[in-house]
Design a protein around this motif. Structure first.
Motif, PDB file in Angstrom:
ATOM      1  N   THR A 206      -4.370   5.605  -2.755  1.00 17.20           N
ATOM      2  CA  THR A 206      -4.982   6.357  -1.435  1.00 17.20           C
ATOM      3  C   THR A 206      -3.252   6.092  -0.437  1.00 17.20           C
ATOM      4  O   THR A 206      -2.891   5.106  -0.562  1.00 17.20           O
ATOM      5  N   VAL A 207      -3.231   6.436   0.675  1.00 15.45           N
ATOM      6  CA  VAL A 207      -2.498   6.187   1.325  1.00 15.45           C
ATOM      7  C   VAL A 207      -3.660   7.268   3.445  1.00 15.45           C
ATOM      8  O   VAL A 207      -4.098   7.857   2.712  1.00 15.45           O
ATOM      9  N   SER A 208      -3.082   6.063   4.456  1.00 13.13           N
ATOM     10  CA  SER A 208      -3.480   6.021   5.382  1.00 13.13           C
ATOM     11  C   SER A 208      -3.167   7.829   5.944  1.00 13.13           C
ATOM     12  O   SER A 208      -2.094   7.693   5.522  1.00 13.13           O
ATOM     13  N   ARG A 209      -4.124   8.435   6.547  1.00 11.90           N
ATOM     14  CA  ARG A 209      -3.920   9.267   7.815  1.00 11.90           C
ATOM     15  C   ARG A 209      -2.205   9.968   8.401  1.00 11.90           C
ATOM     16  O   ARG A 209      -1.462  10.365   7.573  1.00 11.90           O
ATOM     17  N   PRO A 210      -2.226   8.233   8.624  1.00  8.24           N
ATOM     18  CA  PRO A 210      -0.742   8.696   9.654  1.00  8.24           C
ATOM     19  C   PRO A 210       0.477   8.078   8.527  1.00  8.24           C
ATOM     20  O   PRO A 210       1.153   9.121   9.315  1.00  8.24           O
ATOM     21  N   LEU A 211       0.222   7.212   7.989  1.00 11.83           N
ATOM     22  CA  LEU A 211       1.280   7.407   6.710  1.00 11.83           C
ATOM     23  C   LEU A 211       1.886   8.215   5.784  1.00 11.83           C
ATOM     24  O   LEU A 211       2.270   8.561   5.459  1.00 11.83           O
ATOM     25  N   CYS A 212       0.188   9.277   5.597  1.00 13.24           N
ATOM     26  CA  CYS A 212       1.122  10.360   4.574  1.00 13.24           C
ATOM     27  C   CYS A 212       1.706  11.625   5.777  1.00 13.24           C
ATOM     28  O   CYS A 212       2.642  11.891   5.508  1.00 13.24           O
TER      29      CYS A 212
END
Length: 314
Positions: free
Chosen positions: A95-101
């Motif tokens: 998983t990856v956070s929305r801001p980091l994505c």
């Protein structure tokens, strides 16, 4: 309340994305070792050539300055991909956070667009050097070189920033991206809200960048070919030695980008997952890995300077 309305209400809860293309099997350690070796080679090769060009005054010519910009972009694009990719390979939860994505989307898309713009600028430089040799120094001045490099970086950054501003506020009905990195096209496909503005902007944005680069490269190489056919043997040799690395680099990147477009737009479920992952990574990894060797081995000045630097004679 309809099912669609319920999905839209729940869309605000999407705070992370799941990258679903990772394989959690035994081969992941082999992939990790392979990719970290690639990353080390990319860092060392590109940094070496940047240092060589910066330290050697005989390489402070427009062609090599544009190459230096190209190598800086290779480092930038690789850094936007490899650290997160290597962490995800070793992780059990992808998983990856929305801001980091969205940060990764910004880095990878700007990298690709700067790459295209750099290659277009380099083709224009070769056109002036071969077709207008007597006017080259007056037309390719220090100020013009600086302006061309600035535009090749600023224009893609502005375009991609606008694209992110259109994609980030979208209401999403899912969070699964079937790739090993974040991709704007796949994020937009998850949207519940209207995406017509995103689609229109994406079409215009792709046409301007890709169409502009292809037209400029085609125009310059038609002119170069005419000069080569009517010129002397020395002119043909000069054109061949300086244009071959550029053409190889351009074709290499176009092939990688084509693989990526086909995978994103068409159903590729019949293709093995490992192959799909390799094809999706090729357009990001092919240039940073191959360009230092393409230019370092073919351009005599760079090759000699690298040997001198490694021998401690510079």
């Amino acid at each position: 309340m309809s099912h669609q309305q319920l999905k839209i209400m729940n869309s605000s809860r999407v705070s992370y994305f799941t990258l679903a293309a990772y394989d959690s099997g035994l081969l992941r350690h082999l992939f990790f070792i392979t990719l970290i070796c690639m990353y080390v080679v990319i860092l060392c090769a590109n940094v070496l050539l940047i240092v060589v060009i910066c330290m050697n005054r005989s390489l402070h010519e427009p062609m090599y300055v544009f190459l230096c910009s190209l190598f800086v972009n290779e480092l930038y694009g690789s850094t936007g991909l490899f650290p997160l990719l290597l962490l995800q390979i070793l992780s059990d939860v992808h998983t990856v956070s929305r801001p980091l994505c969205f940060l990764q989307i910004f880095c990878l898309y700007t990298y690709a667009n700067v790459e295209f713009c750099n290659l277009a600028v380099m083709s224009y430089d070769r056109y002036l050097a071969i077709c207008c040799p007597l006017q080259y120094n007056t037309r390719m001045t220090v100020n013009r070189v600086a302006v061309l490099i600035a535009l090749s970086w600023l224009f893609p950054f502005v375009e991609v920033a606008v694209m992110i501003c259109l994609s980030a506020p979208l209401q999403l009905c899912g969070n699964i991206i079937n790739k090993v990195y974040c991709d704007n096209y796949n994020v937009v496909k998850l949207a519940c809200s209207d995406t017509s503005v995103n689609n229109i902007y994406g079409t215009i944005y792709s046409t301007v960048i890709v169409g502009g680069v292809i037209f400029s490269v085609f125009f310059t190489y038609v002119k170069i070919l005419k000069i080569c056919l009517s010129g002397s043997k020395q002119t043909r040799q000069k054109a061949f030695s300086t244009c071959t690395p550029h053409l190889v680099s351009l074709l290499n990147f176009c092939c990688g980008a084509t693989f990526e477009v086909f995978q994103s737009r068409f159903d590729m479920r019949s293709v093995p997952n490992a192959l799909r992952v390799c094809l999706s990574l090729y357009w990001i990894t092919c240039q940073p890995l191959f360009n230092p060797f393409i230019y370092g081995l073919n351009l005599t000045k760079i090759r000699i300077s690298c040997k001198s630097l490694l021998a401690g004679k510079m």
